[in-house]
Design a protein around this motif. Structure first.
Motif, PDB file in Angstrom:
ATOM      1  N   HIS A  66       1.062  -1.023  -0.345  1.00 41.84           N
ATOM      2  CA  HIS A  66      -0.131   0.084   0.138  1.00 41.84           C
ATOM      3  C   HIS A  66       1.015   1.503  -0.353  1.00 41.84           C
ATOM      4  CE1 HIS A  66       0.760  -0.529   4.589  1.00 41.84           C
ATOM      5  NE2 HIS A  66       0.189   0.915   4.809  1.00 41.84           N
ATOM      6  N   HIS A  68       1.374   3.915   1.738  1.00 41.49           N
ATOM      7  CA  HIS A  68       1.766   4.717   2.951  1.00 41.49           C
ATOM      8  C   HIS A  68       3.774   4.735   2.915  1.00 41.49           C
ATOM      9  CE1 HIS A  68      -2.421   4.568   6.352  1.00 41.49           C
ATOM     10  NE2 HIS A  68      -1.390   5.423   5.773  1.00 41.49           N
ATOM     11  N   HIS A  71       5.872   2.207   3.678  1.00 35.85           N
ATOM     12  CA  HIS A  71       5.777   1.195   2.502  1.00 35.85           C
ATOM     13  C   HIS A  71       6.501   1.167   1.416  1.00 35.85           C
ATOM     14  CE1 HIS A  71       3.656  -1.772   5.462  1.00 35.85           C
ATOM     15  NE2 HIS A  71       3.317  -0.213   5.803  1.00 35.85           N
ATOM     16  N   HIS A 173      -7.432  -0.666   6.125  1.00 34.18           N
ATOM     17  CA  HIS A 173      -6.419  -0.276   6.186  1.00 34.18           C
ATOM     18  C   HIS A 173      -6.375   1.029   5.238  1.00 34.18           C
ATOM     19  CE1 HIS A 173      -2.564   1.123   7.942  1.00 34.18           C
ATOM     20  NE2 HIS A 173      -1.967   0.878   6.617  1.00 34.18           N
ATOM     21  N   ASP A 199      -0.544  -3.973   6.109  1.00 40.00           N
ATOM     22  CA  ASP A 199      -0.982  -3.107   7.522  1.00 40.00           C
ATOM     23  C   ASP A 199      -2.304  -3.968   7.062  1.00 40.00           C
ATOM     24  OD1 ASP A 199       1.378  -1.942   7.687  1.00 40.00           O
ATOM     25  OD2 ASP A 199       0.611   0.064   7.422  1.00 40.00           O
TER      26      ASP A 199
END
Ligand code: ZN
Length: 477
Positions: A66, A68, A71, A173, A199
């Motif tokens: 994902h 974020h 990451h 998430h 996550d």
């Protein structure tokens, strides 16, 4: 095959795992490490002579769970250091990662300009500083990196090599966030399956679909952010938020300031406020959404609204607008942002960053921290020693923007907007796996204490093979 844990080992940030199937190397996530300060990062990168502890030119593919930044934040550096493959992720992850990396590049540019400005006083004007941090990347490098992304659909199988197939499963998430299933076929035709949890979200989270089931795998690589905590507040986001607004903007007519992340959390907040507005439960207050990045990411949520949960899709059908309501004002320029700090009527200010560390939220907090009629509402996790953490821990004074100030504003906290599943959610996620068929369970993306407590819980539930890897530790699978 071999799996090496290069990040988010006994800490939350810096997700990065290297899976080697013969000569083929797959990197799962390539995140920025916020647990190291600039000095520690410099020492590590100098020692490695690289941002990475392996040779980026030998990596064939990146799988991204994902958007974020913990990451995705080192992807431009991977390309900068010679990676030539593709980054495989879902479509919303592609769009949100583009925005987040551009935002990082803008901050890097500012940092560089400041450093150059300082050096030009001492040395010749315009001369570049020599000691440019290795992990610093600029807009052009983000653009180059984004051209090599390969967006895929949820639920489809994609063949990466003759022997490796991947499937992306919705993880809740954040819009686009996935659990990644990796199927590896041995030379003798036997199949082994791994799941990288990414996550894990929560059920019934505003806008997002619930995390979807994962089939039986041989190896589970599982996050553990809330491995030792429970979300105890059982109120709905609307109930929790409207109670705070009533108390802080109506009963005591003051200002409500909400520090939050621009991507994901802000959209959950704006959608919840819109729902209150449509139900006539929002007092006639101005709501300022003060972050250029949140404006862009809200557009991405609108663009992919077909991928939101059923309730959000029905709400959009009935009301057209997911996020926009009367009295909501998006603030773009920094002058306008400064001006609202002094807006005298009761109002709601939503701004980033969520940990009150950097970003426009700092001047809103600085301007209101000594105002007993103001409330600062923390809605997410704040790392130790950030300003958000200090506020949550009840410090009487804080130093903000170089000035020492007394904390006279009210500090409140709700956790209904937290994007991570709690210990029960994590346990239920693991329990989809038959403990006898699961060969190994690796805990990542959590503080050491959280991992240890979660490991005990897993052991009690019959999961004996739980590993807490150290940075750089490899496992033959
Ligand atoms: Zn995340």
């Amino acid at each position: 095959m071999k799996l090496t844990f290069w990040g988010a080992t006994q800490q939350v940030t810096g997700s990065m795992y290297l899976l080697e199937v013969d000569d083929y190397r797959i990197l799962i996530d390539c995140g920025a490490n916020f647990d190291l300060d600039e000095k520690q990062k410099k020492a590590l990168y100098d020692e490695q002579k690289s941002v990475f502890p392996f040779d980026p030119t030998l990596v064939n593919t990146v799988l991204l769970t994902h958007a974020h930044i913990d990451h995705s934040g080192n992807i431009p550096n991977l390309y900068k250091e010679g990676f030539e493959g593709q980054v495989v992720c879902t479509e919303p992850t592609y769009s949100l990662t583009g925005l987040l990396l551009q935002n990082s590049a803008m901050l890097h540019q500012k940092r560089l300009n400041t450093a150059n400005g300082m050096s030009s006083n001492k040395k010749k004007k315009g001369k570049l500083v020599k000691d440019i941090p290795r992990d610093l990347f600029l807009e052009k490098q983000v653009k180059d990196a984004m051209e090599n992304f390969f967006p895929v659909a949820f639920g489809q199988k994609y063949r990466i090599t003759d022997r490796v197939t991947v499937t992306y499963i919705p993880a809740g998430h954040l819009l686009g966030a996935a659990h990644i299933l990796v199927d590896v076929r041995d030379v003798d035709g036997k199949k082994k399956t791994l799941c990288f949890s990414g996550d894990l979200g929560r059920k019934n989270y505003p806008l997002l679909v619930d995390p979807q089931p994962v089939p039986q795998v041989d190896y589970l690589i599982c996050e553990s952010t809330y491995g030792n905590r429970l979300h105890e507040d059982t109120r709905s986001p609307e109930e929790a938020l409207s109670e705070v607004i009533q108390r802080t903007c109506v009963d005591i007519p003051g200002r409500l300031i909400i520090p939050t992340f621009s991507v994901g959390r802000t959209q959950a907040l704006l959608y919840t406020l819109n729902k209150l507005y449509v139900d006539h439960n929002l007092p006639p207050l101005k709501v300022f959404s003060d972050s250029p990045l949140s404006f862009g990411s809200t557009k991405v949520y609108q663009k992919y609204s077909r991928m939101l949960n059923r309730e959000a899709r029905e709400f959009k059908e009935a009301n057209e607008m997911l996020f926009d309501f009367e009295n909501l004002i998006y603030i773009e320029s920094s002058d306008a942002s400064r001006a609202i700090s002094n807006y005298s009527e009761p109002c709601i200010i939503i701004s980033s960053s969520g940990m009150v560390q950097g970003g426009r939220i700092e001047h809103h907090v600085a301007a209101n921290i000594e105002n007993p009629y103001a409330t600062i509402l923390m809605i997410g996790y704040a790392s130790e020693n950030t300003l958000g953490w200090r506020l949550l821990n009840g410090q009487d004074t804080i130093t903000i923007k170089g000035e020492k100030k007394s904390v006279l504003a009210n500090i409140e906290k709700i956790d209904v907007f937290s994007g991570h599943g709690d210990q029960n959610d994590l346990l239920n996620f693991v329990k989809m796996q038959n403990s006898e068929q699961l060969k190994n369970l690796f805990l990542i993306h959590g503080e050491a204490q959280s991992m240890r407590e979660f490991k005990d819980v897993l052991n009690q539930h019959g999961y004996g093979q739980v590993e807490i890897p150290e940075r750089g530790q490899s496992f033959e699978l």
